[in-house]
Motif scaffolding. Structure first.
Motif, PDB file in Angstrom:
ATOM      1  N   ILE A   1       0.850  -1.207   0.000  1.00 36.53           N
ATOM      2  CA  ILE A   1       0.000   0.000   0.000  1.00 36.53           C
ATOM      3  C   ILE A   1       0.882   1.252   0.000  1.00 36.53           C
ATOM      4  CG2 ILE A   1      -1.717   1.318   1.325  1.00 36.53           C
ATOM      5  CD1 ILE A   1      -3.037  -1.124   0.346  1.00 36.53           C
TER       6      ILE A   1
ATOM      7  N   GLU B   1     -10.991   6.621  -0.783  1.00 40.10           N
ATOM      8  CA  GLU B   1     -11.175   5.217  -1.190  1.00 40.10           C
ATOM      9  C   GLU B   1     -12.632   4.796  -0.964  1.00 40.10           C
ATOM     10  OE1 GLU B   1      -8.948   3.119  -2.519  1.00 40.10           O
ATOM     11  OE2 GLU B   1      -6.997   3.993  -2.052  1.00 40.10           O
TER      12      GLU B   1
ATOM     13  N   ARG C   1     -14.897   6.337  -3.696  1.00 41.86           N
ATOM     14  CA  ARG C   1     -14.829   5.758  -5.041  1.00 41.86           C
ATOM     15  C   ARG C   1     -15.184   4.268  -5.034  1.00 41.86           C
ATOM     16  NH1 ARG C   1      -9.086   5.625  -4.667  1.00 41.86           N
ATOM     17  NH2 ARG C   1      -8.729   7.640  -5.591  1.00 41.86           N
ATOM     18  N   GLY C   2     -15.480   3.727  -3.870  1.00 44.58           N
ATOM     19  CA  GLY C   2     -15.963   2.346  -3.790  1.00 44.58           C
ATOM     20  C   GLY C   2     -14.843   1.321  -3.731  1.00 44.58           C
ATOM     21  N   SER C   3     -13.596   1.794  -3.694  1.00 45.66           N
ATOM     22  CA  SER C   3     -12.486   0.835  -3.690  1.00 45.66           C
ATOM     23  C   SER C   3     -12.108   0.385  -2.286  1.00 45.66           C
ATOM     24  CB  SER C   3     -11.270   1.431  -4.400  1.00 45.66           C
ATOM     25  OG  SER C   3     -11.032   2.744  -3.954  1.00 45.66           O
TER      26      SER C   3
ATOM     27  N   ASP D   1     -14.072  -1.051   0.013  1.00 48.21           N
ATOM     28  CA  ASP D   1     -14.614  -2.401   0.224  1.00 48.21           C
ATOM     29  C   ASP D   1     -13.777  -3.436  -0.507  1.00 48.21           C
ATOM     30  OD1 ASP D   1     -16.583  -1.770   1.940  1.00 48.21           O
ATOM     31  OD2 ASP D   1     -18.241  -1.881   0.501  1.00 48.21           O
ATOM     32  N   LEU D   2     -13.338  -3.066  -1.708  1.00 46.91           N
ATOM     33  CA  LEU D   2     -12.519  -3.997  -2.486  1.00 46.91           C
ATOM     34  C   LEU D   2     -11.202  -4.276  -1.760  1.00 46.91           C
ATOM     35  CD1 LEU D   2     -11.921  -5.626  -4.969  1.00 46.91           C
ATOM     36  CD2 LEU D   2     -11.302  -3.549  -6.168  1.00 46.91           C
ATOM     37  N   LEU D   3     -10.547  -3.221  -1.287  1.00 49.45           N
ATOM     38  CA  LEU D   3      -9.284  -3.405  -0.558  1.00 49.45           C
ATOM     39  C   LEU D   3      -9.492  -4.259   0.686  1.00 49.45           C
ATOM     40  CD1 LEU D   3      -7.722   0.174  -0.790  1.00 49.45           C
ATOM     41  CD2 LEU D   3      -6.865  -1.901  -1.862  1.00 49.45           C
ATOM     42  N   LEU D   4     -10.592  -3.981   1.385  1.00 44.87           N
ATOM     43  CA  LEU D   4     -10.827  -4.697   2.646  1.00 44.87           C
ATOM     44  C   LEU D   4     -11.307  -6.130   2.428  1.00 44.87           C
ATOM     45  CD1 LEU D   4     -12.431  -1.837   4.756  1.00 44.87           C
ATOM     46  CD2 LEU D   4     -10.127  -2.755   4.920  1.00 44.87           C
TER      47      LEU D   4
END
Lengths: 298, 271
Positions: free
Chosen positions: B9, B83, B86-88, B90-93
Motif C-alpha cells: 500500500i 477510497e 470511489r468504492g475501492s 470495500d474492495l481493498l478490505l
C-alpha cells in the motif's frame, strides 16, 4: 458456502433478518431484491466486510473473519458495484497491485487481462478506459489468484450486449472449473436463463429460493399461448378451448393469445392439436423472472 | 501484522505522488521559498544577500509553520474517505489485509512522499548554501529539516485521522482547513488573549505546557530555542523554561503528536 441464521440489526432496523443459505461448489447463484432489501448487507457480511449481529457464514468450512481471514480471502474474488479503480495506473499495474495484496503471482496478471479481452489496453492508463473496459478490469482483478468463490455485485453494469455475452461465457468456463459464483443483478432478464438457482430478498429475508423454473411453479403464475392463425379460424380455436379452464383469450389480426394456469398447459396443447395444420406458428410464454420477482417481493 | 501488505500500500501511495509530480512540485516550492528567504529575507532592513544561517532558519520556520501543515493536510485528508467514496475501500478490505495494515500503509506511503519532498527541497538549498556554512550552521539546518519532516508527519497523521472520521471528501476537506486555522492561526491568539485578559496573573506556570498542545508551537520552540541569536529576539527565553526546551524532549512530544492521531484513527477505523 453456508449462511446460517444470519442477522444484522441497526438499532430497531433489521437489515438482514434470519437468512439461511447454502451455495454448492461450481454453482452460479443469483441474489436479487429491491434496493434496501438487504442483499448488499448480506453480501458484505459474506465477504467479512461487515460484522454480523448473530449467525455464521462459512466459506469452505472457514470464516472470512477472525484467525482464518487471510487464507479464506485469498480464495475469494470480489467485484464491487460501481467501483472506480485508480486512474493513474495502467491496467497491468492495477492488477499487479491487487495481486501483491492478494498474495497471488504477478504472472497471473496478463492471463487475467487476456481473459477479459484487455490485452491490448494492458499498458494504457485506466483514465483512458471506457466504462465497459473499467468494469472488465474490475472483473479481471476478481479473477486474480484463482479464487474458489466469486462475489460479483452488478457485474454487467456498463457492458454492451456483446460484452455481457462474453462475460457469461467466462462465468460458464469458471463454473466448469468448479468455481462458485454469487452475483447480484437488477437486470432480471439477463440472469433468468443463466443462474442455476437464485434467492429473492425482501425486508431482510429470503422470500423465495430455488431454480427459476421451480419459483415459477411455486408462484403458480399463468402462462400465455401465442397462436398465429388465419382470422377465419378464430372461432375454431375458441370452440376447441371452450371446456378448458382458460382465464383469458384475445384475438387480433392473425393472432390469438390464450392465458391459462400451469395445470391446464398440457390440456391446451392437446386441444390445439385439433387444429390439424391450420396453425401457422405457436409460442408458449412462461412467466418471466420479473413476473416471479414482483410476485414474491410485493 | 503482515509487513508486506503495509509496504504494498505504502509503495503505491509513494509512487503515485512521484508519478503525478506532486513530490517534484512540493520540493520546488520549498527550494524556491527557502532560497528567496535566504537571499532576500533581510530586504526590509535594507540588506540583500545571505546574512546568517540563524536568521535564515528563523525566517524559514515562519514559512514552514504555514506551509508544511497545509501541504500535509491536503496530502492526507482523503486517504481513507477518498477510497470509500470511489468504492475501492470495500474492495481493498475484501483482500487479505487488515484495516490497521491498510491505514499504516497509507500513512507511511504519504509520509514517505512528504519527507522526500521536504528533504530534497530544503536539502538542495543546503547544498547551495554549503560554501557559506560552518559545521554548526549545517547542524542547525539539518535539525531544521528533520523537525520540518516531523511537523509534516504530525499534520499528515491528523489528516489521516480526519479521513477516517469524515463521511465524505467535502466534509474531510472542510475539517482539514478548520484544523489548519486552529493550529496555525487561532491557537496562539487564544493563548495570548487569555494571558492578556487575565493580566498574566493566571496560567503563567502552565503557559509553556499549553504550547506543547500545539505541534506548530513545538516546532517553533524546537528550532528557535537552539539558536542563541534568535532566542532573545523572539523573547522566548522569558516564557519558556530551558529544561522543557531540550530538543530530545520536544522531539518526543512531536512523535507523540504523530502517534496519537494515528492511534485514534486506527481505533475508529476498526469498526
Amino acid at each position: 458456502m453456508h449462511v446460517r441464521n444470519v442477522h444484522k440489526h441497526y438499532g430497531a432496523v433489521h437489515a438482514v433478518d434470519g437468512v439461511d443459505l447454502a451455495v454448492s461448489r461450481g454453482e452460479l447463484f443469483g441474489l436479487i431484491g429491491h434496493n434496501g432489501a438487504g442483499k448488499s448487507t448480506l453480501f458484505k457480511m459474506m465477504l467479512g466486510l461487515l460484522p454480523m449481529s448473530s449467525g455464521e457464514i462459512l466459506i469452505d468450512g472457514e470464516s472470512a473473519t477472525g484467525s482464518t481471514f487471510r487464507s479464506v480471502r485469498q480464495r475469494i474474488g470480489y467485484l464491487p458495484e460501481n467501483v472506480v479503480l485508480y486512474d493513474n495506473l495502467t491496467g497491468l499495474e492495477t492488477l499487479q497491485f491487487f495481486s501483491r495484496l492478494k498474495g497471488a503471482s504477478s504472472l497471473d496478471c496478463l492471463p487475467a487481462l487476456e481473459r477479459v479481452g484487455l490485452t491490448d489496453a494492458a499498458r494504457r492508463r485506466v483514465r483512458e478506459y471506457s466504462k465497459g473496459m473499467r468494469q472488465r478490469l474490475g472483473f479481471a482483478q476478481a479473477l486474480l489468484g484463482s479464487p474458489r468463490i466469486l462475489f460479483l455485485d452488478e457485474p454487467t453494469t456498463g457492458l454492451d450486449p456483446e460484452a455481457i455475452r462474453e462475460f457469461y461465457t467466462i462465468l460458464r468456463g469458471l463454473k466448469a472449473e468448479g468455481v462458485t459464483i454469487v452475483l447480484t443483478s437488477h437486470i432480471l432478464a439477463e440472469i433468468q436463463e443463466r443462474v442455476d438457482r437464485l434467492a429473492i430478498m425482501a425486508n431482510g429475508r429470503i422470500q423465495a429460493l430455488g431454480t427459476v423454473q421451480a419459483l415459477r411453479e411455486q408462484m403458480d403464475l399463468p402462462l400465455w399461448f401465442d397462436i398465429r392463425i388465419a382470422a377465419q379460424h378464430f372461432d375454431t380455436v375458441r370452440n376447441l378451448l371452450g371446456d378448458l379452464p382458460i382465464s383469458a383469450i384475445e384475438a387480433h389480426d392473425e393472432h390469438v393469445s390464450v392465458r391459462c394456469g400451469r395445470d391446464a398447459k398440457m390440456a391446451v396443447i392437446e386441444a390445439l392439436a385439433g387444429l390439424n395444420g391450420k396453425m401457422l406458428d405457436l409460442h408458449v410464454r412462461e412467466p418471466s423472472l420479473e413476473d416471479v420477482f414482483f410476485g414474491f417481493s410485493d | 501484522m503482515e509487513f508486506r501488505q503495509i509496504t504494498t500500500i505504502a509503495g503505491k501511495e509513494f509512487w503515485d505522488r512521484i508519478r503525478n509530480r506532486w513530490v517534484l512540485a512540493v520540493a520546488l516550492v520549498f527550494t524556491v521559498f527557502a532560497l528567496v528567504i535566504a537571499y532576500f529575507g533581510g530586504a526590509q532592513q535594507g540588506t540583500v544577500g545571505f546574512r546568517s544561517i540563524e536568521f535564515t532558519i528563523a525566517s524559514l520556520v515562519s514559512l514552514v509553520i504555514y506551509l508544511v501543515p497545509l501541504i500535509a493536510l491536503i496530502l492526507g485528508f482523503d486517504a481513507i474517505v477518498g477510497e470509500r467514496e470511489r468504492g475501492s475501500l470495500d474492495l481493498l478490505l475484501s483482500l487479505p489485509i487488515t484495516r490497521f495494515e491498510l491505514l499504516l500503509g497509507k500513512f507511511f506511503g504519504l509520509a514517505g512522499a512528504l519527507t522526500f519532498s521536504t528533504i530534497s527541497g530544503f536539502g538542495l538549498v543546503a547544498v547551495v548554501l554549503s560554501a557559506q556554512l560552518d559545521l554548526a550552521g549545517l547542524f542547525h539546518y539539518f535539525g531544521f529539516m528533520l523537525s520540518s519532516v516531523l511537523l509534516g508527519m504530525v499534520f499528515l497523521s491528523l489528516a489521516v485521522m480526519l479521513s477516517v472520521f469524515a463521511g465524505d471528501r467535502a466534509h474531510a476537506s472542510g475539517l482539514a482547513i478548520a484544523l489548519w486555522f486552529f493550529f496555525v492561526l487561532v491557537f496562539d491568539l487564544l493563548l495570548l488573549g487569555a494571558l492578556v485578559v487575565t493580566g498574566g496573573s493566571y496560567g503563567g506556570e502552565i503557559f509553556p505546557y499549553l504550547l506543547l498542545l500545539n505541534p506548530a508551537d513545538v516546532f517553533r520552540i524546537l528550532n528557535i530555542f537552539s539558536l542563541d541569536d534568535v532566542r532573545s529576539l523572539y523573547g522566548l527565553s522569558t516564557v519558556f523554561p530551558k529544561a522543557l526546551a531540550a530538543p530530545w524532549l520536544l522531539g518526543l512530544v512531536m512523535c507523540a503528536w504523530i502517534a496519537t492521531p494515528l492511534a485514534i484513527a486506527a481505533w475508529r477505523f476498526r469498526k
